[in-house]
Design a protein around this motif. Structure first.
Motif, short mmCIF file in Angstrom:
data_model
loop_
_atom_site.label_atom_id
_atom_site.label_comp_id
_atom_site.label_asym_id
_atom_site.label_seq_id
_atom_site.Cartn_x
_atom_site.Cartn_y
_atom_site.Cartn_z
N ASN A 100 5.30 6.37 -4.10
CA ASN A 100 5.37 6.73 -5.75
C ASN A 100 6.28 5.26 -6.29
O ASN A 100 7.34 5.77 -7.05
CB ASN A 100 6.32 7.79 -5.69
CG ASN A 100 5.24 9.06 -5.30
OD1 ASN A 100 4.09 9.08 -5.45
ND2 ASN A 100 5.95 10.12 -4.88
N THR A 145 0.80 -1.23 0.12
CA THR A 145 -0.01 -0.06 -0.07
C THR A 145 0.95 1.39 -0.06
O THR A 145 0.54 2.32 -0.70
CB THR A 145 -0.96 0.19 1.03
OG1 THR A 145 -1.78 -1.26 1.16
CG2 THR A 145 -1.67 1.34 1.06
N TYR A 146 2.00 1.35 0.75
CA TYR A 146 2.77 2.31 0.86
C TYR A 146 3.42 2.77 -0.60
O TYR A 146 3.59 3.83 -0.99
CB TYR A 146 4.28 2.02 1.63
CG TYR A 146 4.86 3.03 2.03
CD1 TYR A 146 4.81 4.12 3.09
CD2 TYR A 146 6.02 3.44 1.43
CE1 TYR A 146 5.70 5.30 3.23
CE2 TYR A 146 7.14 4.36 1.52
CZ TYR A 146 6.84 5.38 2.35
OH TYR A 146 7.78 6.32 2.61
N THR A 196 1.05 4.14 -2.94
CA THR A 196 0.51 5.60 -2.66
C THR A 196 1.71 6.46 -2.21
O THR A 196 1.89 7.30 -3.12
CB THR A 196 -0.57 5.45 -1.28
OG1 THR A 196 0.14 4.82 -0.36
CG2 THR A 196 -1.87 4.67 -1.84
#
Length: 162
Positions: A83, A76-77, A80
């Motif tokens: 990048n 997820t990091y 979102t």
């Protein structure tokens, strides 16, 4: 009057008109209490090791779940905030609100967690503390959780369920 031990109970003898009379005492004898304590001790000796094994199994299940949570947070990091790059450590995941503070601190349920991320790769390790479990766990960007008994798990360790 005299105190006499009679069938495990302390009883008091009184002389009354030339005859000995027995007066029953209420309560438990010392022998009865010792038997109860011995039975409780035997039950505890059987139950405590099973309880400790159950605790270790629960800690291992929690560690596996936490590794899955960290892998999901890394994906997820990357999609979102990062990048396309993974978080460098647990602190970055916690700052981005991808994991809670308990996991972000690196210790949970008898395990110590570590994350190392750089660009397109990352690793997650879960190492048992003294009270944790018997297996250590590892995962990376493939999201396959691997384990090793005793020594640290790595990319060459067998996968869970495999």
């Amino acid at each position: 009057s005299k105190l006499v031990l009679f069938f495990g109970k302390i009883q008091k003898k009184k002389r009354k008109e030339g005859y000995l009379e027995m007066k029953n005492q209420k309560g438990f004898s010392l022998i009865e209490l010792l038997i109860v304590v011995a039975v409780i001790g035997i039950i505890a000796a059987i139950a405590v090791p099973n309880l400790l094994e159950s605790k270790k199994a629960a800690n291992e299940a929690s560690a596996i779940s936490s590794v899955r949570t960290i892998v999901t947070a890394q994906i997820t990091y990357s999609a979102t905030v990062g990048n396309g790059s993974y978080a460098a450590d647990l602190g970055a995941l916690q700052t981005a609100a991808m994991i809670d503070q308990g996991l972000g601190d690196g210790a949970k349920d008898g395990y110590t967690f570590a994350v190392a991320g750089a660009g397109q790769t990352f690793t997650v390790t879960a190492t048992p503390n003294a009270s944790g479990g018997t297996r250590s766990f590892f995962s990376d960007e493939t999201a396959v959780i691997r384990y090793a008994v005793g020594a640290g798990a790595g990319a060459g360790s067998p996968p869970l369920g495999g």
